[in-house]
Design a protein around this motif. Sequence first.
Motif, mmCIF file in Angstrom:
data_model
loop_
_atom_site.group_PDB
_atom_site.id
_atom_site.type_symbol
_atom_site.label_atom_id
_atom_site.label_comp_id
_atom_site.label_asym_id
_atom_site.label_seq_id
_atom_site.Cartn_x
_atom_site.Cartn_y
_atom_site.Cartn_z
ATOM 1 N N SER A 10 0.873 -1.108 -0.032
ATOM 2 C CA SER A 10 -0.134 0.050 0.005
ATOM 3 C C SER A 10 0.765 1.209 0.103
ATOM 4 N N MET A 45 -3.505 7.312 -4.359
ATOM 5 C CA MET A 45 -4.242 6.254 -5.169
ATOM 6 C C MET A 45 -3.585 6.522 -6.657
ATOM 7 N N GLY A 81 -0.135 5.107 -6.755
ATOM 8 C CA GLY A 81 -0.270 3.635 -6.649
ATOM 9 C C GLY A 81 -0.685 3.013 -8.051
ATOM 10 N N GLU A 82 -1.624 3.631 -8.719
ATOM 11 C CA GLU A 82 -1.827 3.322 -10.159
ATOM 12 C C GLU A 82 -0.768 3.380 -10.934
ATOM 13 N N GLN A 134 2.591 3.206 -10.303
ATOM 14 C CA GLN A 134 3.509 1.964 -9.973
ATOM 15 C C GLN A 134 3.098 0.733 -10.393
ATOM 16 N N ASN A 135 1.585 0.605 -10.177
ATOM 17 C CA ASN A 135 1.108 -0.615 -10.743
ATOM 18 C C ASN A 135 1.337 -1.013 -12.251
ATOM 19 N N TYR A 178 -4.126 3.124 0.123
ATOM 20 C CA TYR A 178 -4.416 2.441 -1.292
ATOM 21 C C TYR A 178 -3.310 1.272 -1.314
ATOM 22 N N ASN A 179 -4.236 0.229 -1.319
ATOM 23 C CA ASN A 179 -3.390 -1.078 -1.770
ATOM 24 C C ASN A 179 -3.428 -1.280 -3.449
ATOM 25 N N PHE A 180 -2.092 -0.995 -3.838
ATOM 26 C CA PHE A 180 -1.891 -0.978 -5.247
ATOM 27 C C PHE A 180 -1.055 -2.194 -5.909
ATOM 28 N N TYR A 181 -0.824 -3.175 -5.103
ATOM 29 C CA TYR A 181 -0.291 -4.431 -5.630
ATOM 30 C C TYR A 181 -0.370 -5.371 -4.886
#
Length: 190
Positions: free
Chosen positions: A113, A117, A120-121, A123-124, A148-151
């Motif tokens: 996380s 957001m 994070g998107e 990085q995803n 935000y959990n991104f991966y």
Amino acid sequence: TQKQELEKKEKKKITKLKTRNDEDGNTIFLVPGTTIEILASYLGGKKIRIITNSYPVFENLRQYDTADIIMIGGDYRKNTGAFFGPIANDNLKKLKFTKCFISANGIHNEAISTYSMAEGETQNIALNNSRTKYLLADNKKFNRDDFYNFYNLHDIDHLVTDDHISADLVTHYSQYVTLTQAQTEEGANL
């Protein structure tokens, strides 16, 4: 500035451990984060291509003549020095990387996380376009959540941390990913 000083010794161990065997010719993506900023200083003298969405990472690298550096544009977030959003994401969707190095604000079970957001998107996308994925995290990041959990940790190839985590945490997180600890200042190759 405060985050740069937190766990600095551990972050240096982690990044030294990882950079010893990076081959010339690799294309590497580096995300924003204080651990990744330290990593950048070790990579600067290598003959590699480095793509980043982090202004501080770019600043660390621009002094070196050997590395090719590409800065991804986009919306700028001042407190992290990150570029993100539609422009950054569209550019990243077209690129492929040998390796991607990320850090995180929290790792809790299989969730990785961060605070933002939008970051994070970005990085995803970079992780999904990378052949090998590395998460560099000091001991304070474990069993922590952020917004935000991104991966998913199952989708990371290597988790590199310092030697200040408990044996229980090593056992727990090794079920999700290959976990390596930096034991000494010199480290070892992954």
